[in-house]
Design an enzyme around this catalytic site. Sequence first.
Site, mmCIF file in Angstrom:
data_model
loop_
_atom_site.group_PDB
_atom_site.id
_atom_site.type_symbol
_atom_site.label_atom_id
_atom_site.label_comp_id
_atom_site.label_asym_id
_atom_site.label_seq_id
_atom_site.Cartn_x
_atom_site.Cartn_y
_atom_site.Cartn_z
ATOM 1 N N SER A 56 -3.458 2.457 -1.258
ATOM 2 C CA SER A 56 -3.623 3.687 -2.037
ATOM 3 C C SER A 56 -4.678 3.419 -3.104
ATOM 4 O O SER A 56 -4.958 2.246 -3.416
ATOM 5 C CB SER A 56 -2.285 4.026 -2.716
ATOM 6 N N TYR B 95 5.238 1.536 -7.422
ATOM 7 C CA TYR B 95 4.300 1.919 -6.350
ATOM 8 C C TYR B 95 2.975 1.176 -6.516
ATOM 9 O O TYR B 95 2.423 0.634 -5.552
ATOM 10 C CB TYR B 95 4.089 3.436 -6.411
HETATM 11 N N1 LIG Z 1 0.243 11.276 0.532
HETATM 12 C C1 LIG Z 1 -0.551 10.700 -0.348
HETATM 13 O O1 LIG Z 1 -1.081 11.347 -1.255
HETATM 14 C C2 LIG Z 1 -0.853 9.215 -0.248
HETATM 15 C C3 LIG Z 1 -1.886 8.697 -1.034
HETATM 16 C C4 LIG Z 1 -2.176 7.338 -0.961
HETATM 17 C C5 LIG Z 1 -1.460 6.530 -0.111
HETATM 18 N N2 LIG Z 1 -0.458 7.065 0.647
HETATM 19 C C6 LIG Z 1 0.274 6.151 1.521
HETATM 20 O O2 LIG Z 1 0.135 6.554 2.862
HETATM 21 C C7 LIG Z 1 1.319 6.229 3.590
HETATM 22 C C8 LIG Z 1 1.842 7.466 4.295
HETATM 23 O O3 LIG Z 1 2.053 8.461 3.309
HETATM 24 P P1 LIG Z 1 2.481 9.973 3.665
HETATM 25 O O4 LIG Z 1 2.089 10.794 2.490
HETATM 26 O O5 LIG Z 1 2.023 10.339 5.012
HETATM 27 O O6 LIG Z 1 4.059 9.771 3.657
HETATM 28 P P2 LIG Z 1 5.244 10.827 3.786
HETATM 29 O O7 LIG Z 1 5.997 10.814 2.511
HETATM 30 O O8 LIG Z 1 4.699 12.127 4.303
HETATM 31 O O9 LIG Z 1 6.144 10.114 4.863
HETATM 32 C C9 LIG Z 1 5.667 9.809 6.142
HETATM 33 C C10 LIG Z 1 6.812 9.311 6.979
HETATM 34 O O10 LIG Z 1 7.353 8.080 6.475
HETATM 35 C C11 LIG Z 1 8.652 7.982 6.957
HETATM 36 N N3 LIG Z 1 9.355 6.876 6.308
HETATM 37 C C12 LIG Z 1 9.821 6.810 5.050
HETATM 38 N N4 LIG Z 1 10.416 5.625 4.824
HETATM 39 C C13 LIG Z 1 10.320 4.926 5.985
HETATM 40 C C14 LIG Z 1 10.755 3.635 6.402
HETATM 41 N N5 LIG Z 1 11.407 2.827 5.566
HETATM 42 N N6 LIG Z 1 10.481 3.234 7.663
HETATM 43 C C15 LIG Z 1 9.840 4.045 8.535
HETATM 44 N N7 LIG Z 1 9.405 5.278 8.198
HETATM 45 C C16 LIG Z 1 9.649 5.712 6.944
HETATM 46 C C17 LIG Z 1 9.198 9.379 6.640
HETATM 47 O O11 LIG Z 1 10.364 9.642 7.377
HETATM 48 C C18 LIG Z 1 8.024 10.259 7.045
HETATM 49 O O12 LIG Z 1 8.157 10.748 8.370
HETATM 50 C C19 LIG Z 1 2.283 5.623 2.574
HETATM 51 O O13 LIG Z 1 2.219 4.226 2.607
HETATM 52 C C20 LIG Z 1 1.765 6.140 1.261
HETATM 53 O O14 LIG Z 1 2.112 5.317 0.182
HETATM 54 C C21 LIG Z 1 -0.137 8.385 0.598
#
Ligand SMILES: NC(=O)c1ccc[n+]([C@@H]2O[C@H](COP(=O)([O-])OP(=O)(O)OC[C@H]3O[C@@H](n4cnc5c(N)ncnc54)[C@H](O)[C@@H]3O)[C@@H](O)[C@H]2O)c1
Length: 251
Positions: free
Chosen positions: A132, A145
């Site tokens: 991130s 985080y």
């Molecule tokens: N959305 C953002 O703004 C953002 C920004 C920077 C980084 N990220 C990173 O990108 C990645 C994906 O983020 P997102 O926004 O798509 O997430 P999200 O919150 O939309 O979740 C995506 C999926 O993760 C699954 N999940 C949660 N805990 C889990 C576990 N322990 N094992 C397996 N699956 C699990 C959930 O069920 C969900 O289907 C994460 O690592 C997040 O930190 C997201």
Amino acid sequence: MSRRVLITAGANGIGLAMARAFQAAGDRVWVTDVDQSMMAALPPGIRGTLADASSEPAMEMLFAEIASDWGGLDVAVANAGIKGPTAAIGDLALEAWRQCLGVNLDGAMLLARGAARLMKPAGQGVVLFISSTSGLNGTPFRAPYVAAKWGMIGLMKTVAMELGPFGIRANAICPGSVTGPRIDRVIEAEAAAKGMTPEAVRQGYAAGTAMKRLTEAQDVADMALFLASDAARMVAGQALAVDGMTYNVDP
Ligand SMILES: NC(=O)c1ccc[n+]([C@@H]2O[C@H](COP(=O)([O-])OP(=O)(O)OC[C@H]3O[C@@H](n4cnc5c(N)ncnc54)[C@H](O)[C@@H]3O)[C@@H](O)[C@H]2O)c1
């Protein structure tokens, strides 16, 4: 050539966007997730296993199944991550800290370890870590985080050094704020903590980037495709931001 691609937390959000992108490129895609209903709604052709990315037995069982059904793995993406608590450092609960590090960091290690075991004998592979912009900067009120996402980058650099001699490249993608329900929850929590409206926080996020918009999941998926491709054959050990250049994270 059809690659064998594993993505954790691939039933939703960025993980699902990456799964669709690899599938559209002609690859075989296997995702894990903990959300049963989203797993039931996976697009046809994408294989899914209900598995918590931070559970050692669940991930070990998954890698054994991949070894037996696919006979190897070409691309592994450590995508599972939870946002963790929004709280001042003085108010942090140890349990919430551990839970956040568990999914983000234990999950990344378990994915990288399983991938290394399958990829080393083949002498090729790509491991991607979804960190991130919080892994490049600090983010107020998000200490667990931020610590987890910086940790993922340290893990990625070490994995890149250890596995590069075996033809395996490791890199991290650092998305900015990606549109969707997750960022809505982050924005609501930040608005409450700062006494602002969610809309003001959202506008601040966009205004604080050079490109003046939030990131889309597809922006991240396109970078994942590039890093997994031969076009990126000499790119290793890098943490690449896909965020339209965030330069002010405190609206
Ligand atoms: N959305 C953002 O703004 C953002 C920004 C920077 C980084 N990220 C990173 O990108 C990645 C994906 O983020 P997102 O926004 O798509 O997430 P999200 O919150 O939309 O979740 C995506 C999926 O993760 C699954 N999940 C949660 N805990 C889990 C576990 N322990 N094992 C397996 N699956 C699990 C959930 O069920 C969900 O289907 C994460 O690592 C997040 O930190 C997201």
